[in-house]
Design a protein around this motif. Structure first.
Motif, PDB file in Angstrom:
ATOM      1  N   THR A   1      50.441  22.816 -30.290  1.00  0.00           N
ATOM      2  CA  THR A   1      49.201  22.106 -29.993  1.00  0.00           C
ATOM      3  C   THR A   1      48.453  22.813 -28.872  1.00  0.00           C
ATOM      4  N   LEU A   2      47.152  22.533 -28.758  1.00  0.00           N
ATOM      5  CA  LEU A   2      46.366  23.156 -27.699  1.00  0.00           C
ATOM      6  C   LEU A   2      46.788  22.625 -26.338  1.00  0.00           C
ATOM      7  N   PRO A   3      46.942  23.495 -25.358  1.00  0.00           N
ATOM      8  CA  PRO A   3      47.202  23.009 -24.002  1.00  0.00           C
ATOM      9  C   PRO A   3      45.969  22.302 -23.457  1.00  0.00           C
ATOM     10  N   VAL A   4      46.187  21.483 -22.439  1.00  0.00           N
ATOM     11  CA  VAL A   4      45.115  20.690 -21.832  1.00  0.00           C
ATOM     12  C   VAL A   4      45.001  21.068 -20.366  1.00  0.00           C
ATOM     13  N   LEU A   5      43.774  21.272 -19.914  1.00  0.00           N
ATOM     14  CA  LEU A   5      43.492  21.480 -18.499  1.00  0.00           C
ATOM     15  C   LEU A   5      42.656  20.311 -18.008  1.00  0.00           C
TER      16      LEU A   5
ATOM     17  N   VAL B   1      52.607  18.205 -25.889  1.00  0.00           N
ATOM     18  CA  VAL B   1      51.323  18.767 -25.458  1.00  0.00           C
ATOM     19  C   VAL B   1      51.445  19.209 -24.008  1.00  0.00           C
ATOM     20  N   PRO B   2      51.281  20.501 -23.726  1.00  0.00           N
ATOM     21  CA  PRO B   2      51.304  20.947 -22.327  1.00  0.00           C
ATOM     22  C   PRO B   2      50.019  20.547 -21.613  1.00  0.00           C
ATOM     23  N   VAL B   3      50.157  19.877 -20.479  1.00  0.00           N
ATOM     24  CA  VAL B   3      49.004  19.426 -19.696  1.00  0.00           C
ATOM     25  C   VAL B   3      49.127  19.975 -18.288  1.00  0.00           C
ATOM     26  N   PHE B   4      48.057  20.613 -17.826  1.00  0.00           N
ATOM     27  CA  PHE B   4      48.005  21.130 -16.458  1.00  0.00           C
ATOM     28  C   PHE B   4      46.839  20.465 -15.748  1.00  0.00           C
TER      29      PHE B   4
ATOM     30  N   CYS C   1      43.965  10.016 -24.297  1.00  0.00           N
ATOM     31  CA  CYS C   1      45.100  10.339 -25.162  1.00  0.00           C
ATOM     32  C   CYS C   1      44.644  10.768 -26.552  1.00  0.00           C
ATOM     33  N   ASP C   2      43.641  10.084 -27.094  1.00  0.00           N
ATOM     34  CA  ASP C   2      43.108  10.479 -28.399  1.00  0.00           C
ATOM     35  C   ASP C   2      42.555  11.895 -28.344  1.00  0.00           C
ATOM     36  N   PHE C   3      41.887  12.218 -27.265  1.00  0.00           N
ATOM     37  CA  PHE C   3      41.289  13.549 -27.135  1.00  0.00           C
ATOM     38  C   PHE C   3      42.349  14.643 -27.044  1.00  0.00           C
ATOM     39  N   ILE C   4      43.421  14.395 -26.275  1.00  0.00           N
ATOM     40  CA  ILE C   4      44.407  15.457 -26.088  1.00  0.00           C
ATOM     41  C   ILE C   4      45.488  15.446 -27.169  1.00  0.00           C
ATOM     42  N   GLY C   5      45.522  14.366 -27.974  1.00  0.00           N
ATOM     43  CA  GLY C   5      46.408  14.367 -29.133  1.00  0.00           C
ATOM     44  C   GLY C   5      47.779  13.771 -28.902  1.00  0.00           C
ATOM     45  N   VAL C   6      47.864  12.697 -28.103  1.00  0.00           N
ATOM     46  CA  VAL C   6      49.137  11.992 -27.907  1.00  0.00           C
ATOM     47  C   VAL C   6      48.913  10.509 -28.193  1.00  0.00           C
ATOM     48  N   ASP C   7      50.021   9.762 -28.309  1.00  0.00           N
ATOM     49  CA  ASP C   7      49.942   8.349 -28.661  1.00  0.00           C
ATOM     50  C   ASP C   7      49.113   7.576 -27.638  1.00  0.00           C
ATOM     51  N   SER C   8      48.011   6.987 -28.106  1.00  0.00           N
ATOM     52  CA  SER C   8      47.067   6.351 -27.189  1.00  0.00           C
ATOM     53  C   SER C   8      47.545   4.989 -26.691  1.00  0.00           C
TER      54      SER C   8
ATOM     55  N   ARG D   1      41.998  22.410 -24.364  1.00  0.00           N
ATOM     56  CA  ARG D   1      41.137  21.242 -24.213  1.00  0.00           C
ATOM     57  C   ARG D   1      40.915  20.980 -22.724  1.00  0.00           C
ATOM     58  N   ILE D   2      39.691  20.630 -22.382  1.00  0.00           N
ATOM     59  CA  ILE D   2      39.299  20.441 -20.990  1.00  0.00           C
ATOM     60  C   ILE D   2      38.944  18.985 -20.752  1.00  0.00           C
ATOM     61  N   VAL D   3      39.602  18.372 -19.763  1.00  0.00           N
ATOM     62  CA  VAL D   3      39.334  16.993 -19.369  1.00  0.00           C
ATOM     63  C   VAL D   3      38.612  16.995 -18.027  1.00  0.00           C
ATOM     64  N   ILE D   4      37.438  16.364 -18.000  1.00  0.00           N
ATOM     65  CA  ILE D   4      36.643  16.245 -16.779  1.00  0.00           C
ATOM     66  C   ILE D   4      36.394  14.763 -16.510  1.00  0.00           C
ATOM     67  N   VAL D   5      36.653  14.324 -15.273  1.00  0.00           N
ATOM     68  CA  VAL D   5      36.381  12.937 -14.888  1.00  0.00           C
ATOM     69  C   VAL D   5      35.270  12.940 -13.841  1.00  0.00           C
TER      70      VAL D   5
END
Length: 302
Positions: A4-8, A85-88, A199-206, A119-123
């Protein structure tokens, strides 16, 4: 290695990062968490090398070495179990010292060169509330500047809170479908829904993510009592917390009292607030238009 795509998760500061890191990323069984506070050393070094090559201040800047950084990143990912899913997560990836301007593409482009597709998460957060929170965090320190003095010294840094502009640099590097923006205010008003969308965006159980974050709020703003206590202590040059000189039971009661009560509030100078509202207004409108962020609902300057 995960397919799966890693998440930053790239921040911003004072936008609920500690809660996401500790309550969601660090505990979800479908995530292999590489970021703060228990950082995986190879991925951390890979990202640090990218980040430090982007220092605006030349004396701090290091040479960008994509081969070394890429090798470290791939070593870290090679230990991620299939299906996870690797998340950094690292808030400093959106800090102003690494951007000559909010649309500076260097850091996003170099991240893309090292980590590949991700995948990029911005808050985001209401900019004035964010700046207030940053100042109150500063007020916990040993040497506290008056608000106007602190703000004057950081005028150049405020440009980084043009969230739409910053996000577009990550879109250019990683693609629109791989970037998502989540307002911090959603976490405060409906944490479960906020977690489900991430969770939906990064691909894990929401649903599991929603259950993990329910009722969690880490690194909360200091109380008004604590702020008053801190100011008095520093005014008298008492840089060692007074509580340390008390018996343990008394210290515990004292700390609970000081931490209790309503959250601290700070009144920023009206001229500064007006200037910042004008500065962020157009960018916030673009957030609403292009990303569907409910900026008016949460009072962002528009």
């Amino acid at each position: 290695m995960s397919s799966t795509l890693p998440v930053l998760h790239v921040g911003f500061h004072k936008c609920g990062s500690t809660t996401l890191q500790a309550a969601l990323f660090g505990r979800h069984p479908q995530i292999d968490y590489l970021g703060e506070p228990r950082e995986e050393p190879r991925s951390t070094e890979a990202i640090r090398l990218v980040r430090d090559s982007c220092y605006v201040e030349e004396r701090k800047r290091i040479r960008f070495d994509p081969e070394r950084s890429r090798a470290l990143w791939q070593e870290a990912l090679s230990d991620v179990a299939p299906g996870l899913v690797p998340v950094f997560s690292k808030e400093s990836l959106t800090q102003p010292e690494f951007y000559a301007a909010p649309d500076d593409p260097n850091l996003p482009e170099r991240l893309r060169a090292v980590v590949g597709p991700a995948r990029i998460v911005i808050v985001t957060r209401h900019q004035i509330r964010l700046i207030e929170s940053l100042y109150l965090f500063h007020a916990k320190g040993v040497h506290v500047e008056p608000a106007q003095q602190w703000l004057d010294a950081r005028q150049e840094e405020m440009h980084q809170y043009r969230f739409h502009t910053v996000a577009q640099s990550f879109v250019a590097a990683f693609g629109r479908d791989n970037v998502a923006i989540f307002p911090f205010e959603d976490m405060k008003t409906d944490a479960k829904s906020f977690a489900r969308r991430i969770c939906d965006f990064i691909g894990v159980d929401s649903q599991h993510g929603a259950d993990l974050i329910a009722g969690e709020r880490r690194n909360q703003r200091v109380s008004q009592r604590y702020l008053a206590y801190s100011k008095i202590r520093k005014a008298f040059g008492l840089y060692i917390p007074i509580g340390r000189m008390m018996p343990e039971a008394m210290r515990r009661s004292f700390n609970e009292f000081v931490a209790g009560g309503r959250e601290a509030r700070i009144e920023l100078p009206a001229t500064f607030v007006a200037k910042m509202e004008d500065y962020f207004r157009d960018d916030n409108r673009k957030l609403a238009r292009d990303w569907g962020i409910p900026v008016e609902k949460y009072g962002y300057p528009v």
